[in-house]
Design an enzyme around this catalytic site. Sequence first.
Site, PDB file in Angstrom:
ATOM      1  N   TYR A 112     -30.637  51.064  53.345  1.00 41.87           N
ATOM      2  CA  TYR A 112     -30.906  52.222  52.916  1.00 41.87           C
ATOM      3  C   TYR A 112     -32.149  52.943  53.343  1.00 41.87           C
ATOM      4  CZ  TYR A 112     -31.389  55.634  48.848  1.00 41.87           C
ATOM      5  OH  TYR A 112     -31.117  56.511  47.801  1.00 41.87           O
ATOM      6  N   LYS A 169     -27.135  53.613  54.334  1.00 43.12           N
ATOM      7  CA  LYS A 169     -26.769  54.903  53.723  1.00 43.12           C
ATOM      8  C   LYS A 169     -28.030  55.483  54.028  1.00 43.12           C
ATOM      9  CE  LYS A 169     -28.174  56.159  48.816  1.00 43.12           C
ATOM     10  NZ  LYS A 169     -28.134  57.630  49.080  1.00 43.12           N
TER      11      LYS A 169
HETATM   12  C1  LIG Z   1     -34.366  61.751  47.760  1.00 45.77           C
HETATM   13  C2  LIG Z   1     -32.969  61.302  47.098  1.00 45.77           C
HETATM   14  O1  LIG Z   1     -33.232  60.864  45.865  1.00 45.77           O
HETATM   15  N1  LIG Z   1     -31.954  61.413  47.681  1.00 45.77           N
HETATM   16  C3  LIG Z   1     -30.758  61.383  47.151  1.00 45.77           C
HETATM   17  C4  LIG Z   1     -29.835  60.205  47.990  1.00 45.77           C
HETATM   18  O2  LIG Z   1     -29.793  60.249  49.088  1.00 45.77           O
HETATM   19  C5  LIG Z   1     -29.964  62.307  47.063  1.00 45.77           C
HETATM   20  O3  LIG Z   1     -28.573  62.177  46.500  1.00 45.77           O
HETATM   21  C6  LIG Z   1     -30.457  63.299  46.053  1.00 45.77           C
HETATM   22  O4  LIG Z   1     -30.433  62.823  44.890  1.00 45.77           O
HETATM   23  C7  LIG Z   1     -29.566  64.744  45.947  1.00 45.77           C
HETATM   24  O5  LIG Z   1     -29.464  64.953  47.238  1.00 45.77           O
HETATM   25  C8  LIG Z   1     -30.536  65.856  45.397  1.00 45.77           C
HETATM   26  O6  LIG Z   1     -31.581  66.446  46.006  1.00 45.77           O
HETATM   27  C1  LIG Z   2     -29.685  59.045  44.842  1.00 51.51           C
HETATM   28  C2  LIG Z   2     -29.170  57.862  45.429  1.00 51.51           C
HETATM   29  O1  LIG Z   2     -28.193  57.741  46.289  1.00 51.51           O
HETATM   30  C3  LIG Z   2     -29.607  56.552  44.902  1.00 51.51           C
HETATM   31  O2  LIG Z   2     -29.827  56.553  43.450  1.00 51.51           O
HETATM   32  O3  LIG Z   2     -30.383  55.825  45.615  1.00 51.51           O
END
Ligand SMILES: CC(=O)N[C@H](C=O)[C@@H](O)[C@H](O)[C@H](O)CO
Ligand SMILES: CC(=O)C(=O)O
Length: 303
Positions: free
Chosen positions: A137, A165
């Site tokens: 991640y 990811k």
């Molecule tokens: C910084 C963060 O939490 N990023 C998430 C995962 O990549 C995204 O899915 C966000 O929740 C999404 O893009 C909304 O800003």
């Molecule tokens: C936002 C996301 O992908 C997480 O919960 O890690």
Amino acid sequence: MKLEKFHGIIPAFYACYDDQGDISEARTQALCDYLYEKKVQGVYVGGSSGECIYQSLDERKAVLSYVANHLKGKMTLIAHVGAPSTRDSIELAKHAAALGYDALSAIPPIYFKLPDRSVFKYWTDIIEATPLDFIIYNIPQTTGYTLTTSLFEKLLANKKVIGVKNSSMPTMDIERFKKTGGDDVIVFNGPDEQYVAGRIMGADGGIGGTYAAMPELFLQANQFILQGKFEEAKHIQSDINDIIIALCSQNGSMYAVIKEILNRRGVNVGSVRAPLEGISSEDSGPIDEIIVMIDQAIQRYCQ
Ligand SMILES: CC(=O)N[C@H](C=O)[C@@H](O)[C@H](O)[C@H](O)CO
Ligand SMILES: CC(=O)C(=O)O
């Protein structure tokens, strides 16, 4: 073939609390049912959206159990097991393996800024603790650590590492990770605001924090991409972004706003854990408007 089960739309699973703010098994199951009915490809449990950072080890283990007991065999299950110490991460990893999760995932170490060799060791120690596949991640904006293509390549030498990811903002990072890993490696788009761009740059699928607020729209965006309908994909992304900006513009945190949307749709998963802020009375009207935005976009794009 082995990686096919990770393609598609994989919502990040939200923490489901009772009215006292404790983890709720019944509400966790309600969110499982909701996402199963929406026909998403899988769920990513216990990540940022799962508020893992604010939960005890026992709470995190309970959530992993509740989701697996309810969804095992019905969709792809990914367990996020990143925790401040390697020791806790391994305990979570073993728990997830015993529950039959399809893969593990973890952020890099947080708080102390550690050298690359320590980050490599942290991820490797988790990977070696179970037979499960592992998804790195990369989320520099919250962890302060940026995965390089060279460390990615080094990690890929371990066959249990099946992908990354990627939540950094440049979509070029997705292209570079895909180029580094090749067809045998899966790259997930992280930022929901650029899901379409991430897919076009090479992401095989997506894991996202706002998918569960509007699964229909992300499933449709995925369909448009698979059908080569890039104009439509561009338009649905633009409407999704209006919605995400609205989700992030209230007094309550984005997750509190999303949870209230789910609640108004009949899926009560409680609120968020402090220091994340719950919604305020002023958020109520705007939340109604966001629901209208989502429903209108569903009408527009999803037949
Ligand atoms: C910084 C963060 O939490 N990023 C998430 C995962 O990549 C995204 O899915 C966000 O929740 C999404 O893009 C909304 O800003
Ligand atoms: C936002 C996301 O992908 C997480 O919960 O890690």
